[in-house]
Design a protein around this motif. Structure first.
Motif, PDB file in Angstrom:
ATOM      1  N   GLU A  73       0.010 -20.774-130.416  1.00  0.00           N
ATOM      2  CA  GLU A  73      -0.230 -20.791-132.030  1.00  0.00           C
ATOM      3  C   GLU A  73       0.723 -21.588-132.660  1.00  0.00           C
ATOM      4  N   TYR A  74       2.056 -21.310-132.626  1.00  0.00           N
ATOM      5  CA  TYR A  74       3.082 -21.681-133.048  1.00  0.00           C
ATOM      6  C   TYR A  74       3.189 -23.491-132.895  1.00  0.00           C
ATOM      7  N   VAL A  75       3.048 -23.775-131.682  1.00  0.00           N
ATOM      8  CA  VAL A  75       3.206 -25.047-131.222  1.00  0.00           C
ATOM      9  C   VAL A  75       1.945 -25.854-132.107  1.00  0.00           C
ATOM     10  N   CYS A  76       0.778 -25.382-131.942  1.00  0.00           N
ATOM     11  CA  CYS A  76      -0.584 -25.913-132.653  1.00  0.00           C
ATOM     12  C   CYS A  76      -0.251 -26.113-134.147  1.00  0.00           C
ATOM     13  N   ASN A  77       0.437 -25.074-134.566  1.00  0.00           N
ATOM     14  CA  ASN A  77       0.663 -25.210-136.292  1.00  0.00           C
ATOM     15  C   ASN A  77       1.668 -26.118-136.618  1.00  0.00           C
TER      16      ASN A  77
ATOM     17  N   SER B 208       2.860 -37.282-124.831  1.00  0.00           N
ATOM     18  CA  SER B 208       3.272 -35.967-124.729  1.00  0.00           C
ATOM     19  C   SER B 208       4.658 -35.945-124.389  1.00  0.00           C
ATOM     20  N   ASP B 209       5.060 -37.018-123.565  1.00  0.00           N
ATOM     21  CA  ASP B 209       6.709 -37.132-123.269  1.00  0.00           C
ATOM     22  C   ASP B 209       7.331 -37.284-124.478  1.00  0.00           C
ATOM     23  N   LEU B 210       6.935 -37.661-125.288  1.00  0.00           N
ATOM     24  CA  LEU B 210       7.691 -38.132-126.797  1.00  0.00           C
ATOM     25  C   LEU B 210       7.934 -36.579-127.400  1.00  0.00           C
ATOM     26  N   TRP B 211       6.657 -35.743-127.291  1.00  0.00           N
ATOM     27  CA  TRP B 211       6.801 -34.363-127.939  1.00  0.00           C
ATOM     28  C   TRP B 211       7.955 -33.752-127.116  1.00  0.00           C
ATOM     29  N   SER B 212       7.872 -33.685-125.779  1.00  0.00           N
ATOM     30  CA  SER B 212       8.758 -33.117-124.917  1.00  0.00           C
ATOM     31  C   SER B 212      10.454 -33.415-125.382  1.00  0.00           C
ATOM     32  N   ILE B 213      10.473 -34.683-125.835  1.00  0.00           N
ATOM     33  CA  ILE B 213      11.815 -35.274-126.159  1.00  0.00           C
ATOM     34  C   ILE B 213      12.198 -34.682-127.529  1.00  0.00           C
ATOM     35  N   GLY B 214      11.258 -34.774-128.406  1.00  0.00           N
ATOM     36  CA  GLY B 214      11.495 -34.189-129.667  1.00  0.00           C
ATOM     37  C   GLY B 214      11.932 -32.512-129.575  1.00  0.00           C
ATOM     38  N   CYS B 215      11.280 -31.901-128.638  1.00  0.00           N
ATOM     39  CA  CYS B 215      11.802 -30.272-128.491  1.00  0.00           C
ATOM     40  C   CYS B 215      13.202 -30.507-127.968  1.00  0.00           C
ATOM     41  N   LEU B 216      13.445 -31.375-127.005  1.00  0.00           N
ATOM     42  CA  LEU B 216      14.681 -31.236-126.086  1.00  0.00           C
ATOM     43  C   LEU B 216      15.966 -31.484-127.329  1.00  0.00           C
ATOM     44  N   LEU B 217      15.620 -32.661-128.085  1.00  0.00           N
ATOM     45  CA  LEU B 217      16.421 -33.176-129.101  1.00  0.00           C
ATOM     46  C   LEU B 217      16.857 -31.825-130.095  1.00  0.00           C
ATOM     47  N   TYR B 218      15.780 -31.422-130.413  1.00  0.00           N
ATOM     48  CA  TYR B 218      15.664 -30.090-131.393  1.00  0.00           C
ATOM     49  C   TYR B 218      16.442 -29.047-130.783  1.00  0.00           C
TER      50      TYR B 218
ATOM     51  N   PRO C  32       6.508 -22.230-121.032  1.00  0.00           N
ATOM     52  CA  PRO C  32       6.375 -23.837-121.426  1.00  0.00           C
ATOM     53  C   PRO C  32       6.829 -23.941-122.880  1.00  0.00           C
ATOM     54  N   TYR C  33       7.974 -23.787-123.130  1.00  0.00           N
ATOM     55  CA  TYR C  33       8.644 -24.120-124.575  1.00  0.00           C
ATOM     56  C   TYR C  33       8.250 -25.709-125.087  1.00  0.00           C
ATOM     57  N   TYR C  34       8.091 -26.697-123.815  1.00  0.00           N
ATOM     58  CA  TYR C  34       7.928 -28.038-124.532  1.00  0.00           C
ATOM     59  C   TYR C  34       6.649 -28.450-124.545  1.00  0.00           C
ATOM     60  N   MET C  35       5.770 -27.678-124.235  1.00  0.00           N
ATOM     61  CA  MET C  35       4.208 -27.941-123.885  1.00  0.00           C
ATOM     62  C   MET C  35       3.577 -28.456-125.187  1.00  0.00           C
ATOM     63  N   SER C  36       3.165 -29.668-125.225  1.00  0.00           N
ATOM     64  CA  SER C  36       2.655 -30.237-126.390  1.00  0.00           C
ATOM     65  C   SER C  36       1.393 -29.527-126.965  1.00  0.00           C
ATOM     66  N   PRO C  37       1.042 -29.821-128.347  1.00  0.00           N
ATOM     67  CA  PRO C  37      -0.202 -29.215-128.715  1.00  0.00           C
ATOM     68  C   PRO C  37      -1.614 -29.618-128.006  1.00  0.00           C
ATOM     69  N   GLU C  38      -1.288 -30.965-127.815  1.00  0.00           N
ATOM     70  CA  GLU C  38      -2.615 -31.607-127.301  1.00  0.00           C
ATOM     71  C   GLU C  38      -2.925 -31.098-125.704  1.00  0.00           C
ATOM     72  N   GLN C  39      -1.691 -30.528-125.114  1.00  0.00           N
ATOM     73  CA  GLN C  39      -2.035 -30.023-123.623  1.00  0.00           C
ATOM     74  C   GLN C  39      -2.568 -28.314-124.006  1.00  0.00           C
ATOM     75  N   TYR C  40      -2.056 -27.869-124.989  1.00  0.00           N
ATOM     76  CA  TYR C  40      -2.650 -26.490-125.230  1.00  0.00           C
ATOM     77  C   TYR C  40      -4.261 -26.516-125.973  1.00  0.00           C
ATOM     78  N   SER C  41      -4.493 -27.422-126.707  1.00  0.00           N
ATOM     79  CA  SER C  41      -5.867 -27.658-127.214  1.00  0.00           C
ATOM     80  C   SER C  41      -6.854 -28.169-126.383  1.00  0.00           C
ATOM     81  N   CYS C  42      -6.407 -29.460-125.723  1.00  0.00           N
ATOM     82  CA  CYS C  42      -7.653 -30.068-124.798  1.00  0.00           C
ATOM     83  C   CYS C  42      -7.284 -30.332-123.592  1.00  0.00           C
TER      84      CYS C  42
END
Ligand code: ADP
Ligand code: MG
Length: 280
Positions: free
Chosen positions: A227-231, A198-208, A181-191
């Motif tokens: 850990e990396y995503v949440c940092n 969270s869709d915007l986060w995935s779009i950020g990952c995709l564009l990156y 789950p490379y595109y999973m957002s920090p908020e999905q991991y943390s809570c």
């Protein structure tokens, strides 16, 4: 529109095998229109899974937008427990393929293409968020990734696989599915929370990933990845790309969802930047 019959179509060829069945190029006999269908065997699904699938397919029907893969029809073949979902054919293929081709050729995509993808995906997302309000539900795309973004014959971007992937991945059919789950957002991991940001986060990952030809966060284990995503630290996109592009993508990759820009802000920003006028 009443749903069609299998013999309204002829199979022209195989496109690929998905996690849940085959995707085939078909031709509608009445007018020769080339489309695709996805073959889904629902035999092993539970009643509630089937119900979810029906709900999701009905939702697909509501979406009509230039940058969303157009849904056409569904056919149920009870004798074989098969569901066929018929959609627009995107001859340009998906962005996952485009990324891996460029990675192998060690070639970067042009910056103007990245801006175009950004603009068109955000327009598609805006439409999803709007149509959700119409149907009164709260359904996010939840599965924005390169394999679900297609290109049509004119190089226009089309967001596809609405919710379908999510529903199917949750069913008993998906037991063997393991994806990172490379595109999973920090908020999905943390809570374990998910909203439109969270869709915007995935779009950020995709564009990156379109720029760097690798995701912003990569790790050898899911634990490390979290850990990396949440940092939230990532390298700059390749130096060929402008600071402006890097900055815009970074805005989407804010660890705190409330710091990410609003879709409307982003779109007006982009509309200033991108010369929208097409040559005559
Ligand atoms: P998955 O479950 O792996 O997402 P899909 O059934 O979505 O599998 O896709 C299988 C193959 O078909 C992929 O190569 C994908 O690019 C292609 N494909 C899916 N939908 C379309 C479409 N509308 N137009 C063209 N190719 C498509
Ligand atoms: Mg897919």
């Amino acid at each position: 529109m009443p749903s069609g019959k299998l013999d309204d179509y002829v199979v022209v060829g195989m496109i690929g095998s998905g996690s849940f069945g085959q995707c085939k190029k078909i031709r509608r006999i009445c007018d020769g229109k080339v489309l695709v269908w996805k073959e889904i065997n629902y035999k092993e699904m539970t009643e509630s899974e089937k119900q979810q699938l029906v709900t999701e397919v009905n939702l697909l029907r509501e979406l009509k937008h230039t940058h969303i893969v157009q849904y056409y029809d569904r056919i149920i073949d009870r004798s074989q427990s098969m569901l066929y979902i018929i959609t627009e054919y995107c001859p340009g293929g998906d962005l996952a393929t485009l990324i891996s081709q460029h990675r192998h050729q060690r070639k970067l995509l042009p910056e103007c293409f990245i801006w175009q993808v950004m603009h068109q995906i955000l327009l598609a997302l805006e439409e999803c968020h709007r149509s959700k309000e119409n149907v009164g539900g709260k359904v996010m795309h939840r599965d924005i990734k390169p394999a679900n973004v297609f290109l049509d014959g004119e190089g226009q971007v089309k967001l596809g696989d609405f919710g379908l992937a999510r529903i199917l991945h949750n069913t008993s059919l998906a037991k063997t599915f393991v994806g990172t789950p490379y595109y999973m957002s920090p908020e999905q991991y943390s809570c374990n929370s998910y909203d439109h940001r969270s869709d915007l986060w995935s779009i950020g990952c995709l564009l990156y990933e379109l720029c760097a030809l690798k995701p912003p966060f990569v790790a050898s284990s899911q634990y490390k990845l979290a850990e990396y995503v949440c940092n939230g630290r990532f390298s700059r996109i390749p130096s060929k790309y402008s600071d402006d592009l890097h900055w815009t993508i970074s805005q989407l990759l804010h660890v705190k969802p409330e710091k990410r820009p609003l879709l409307s802000q982003l779109l007006s920003l982009l509309e200033e930047k991108i010369p929208l006028a097409k040559p005559p």
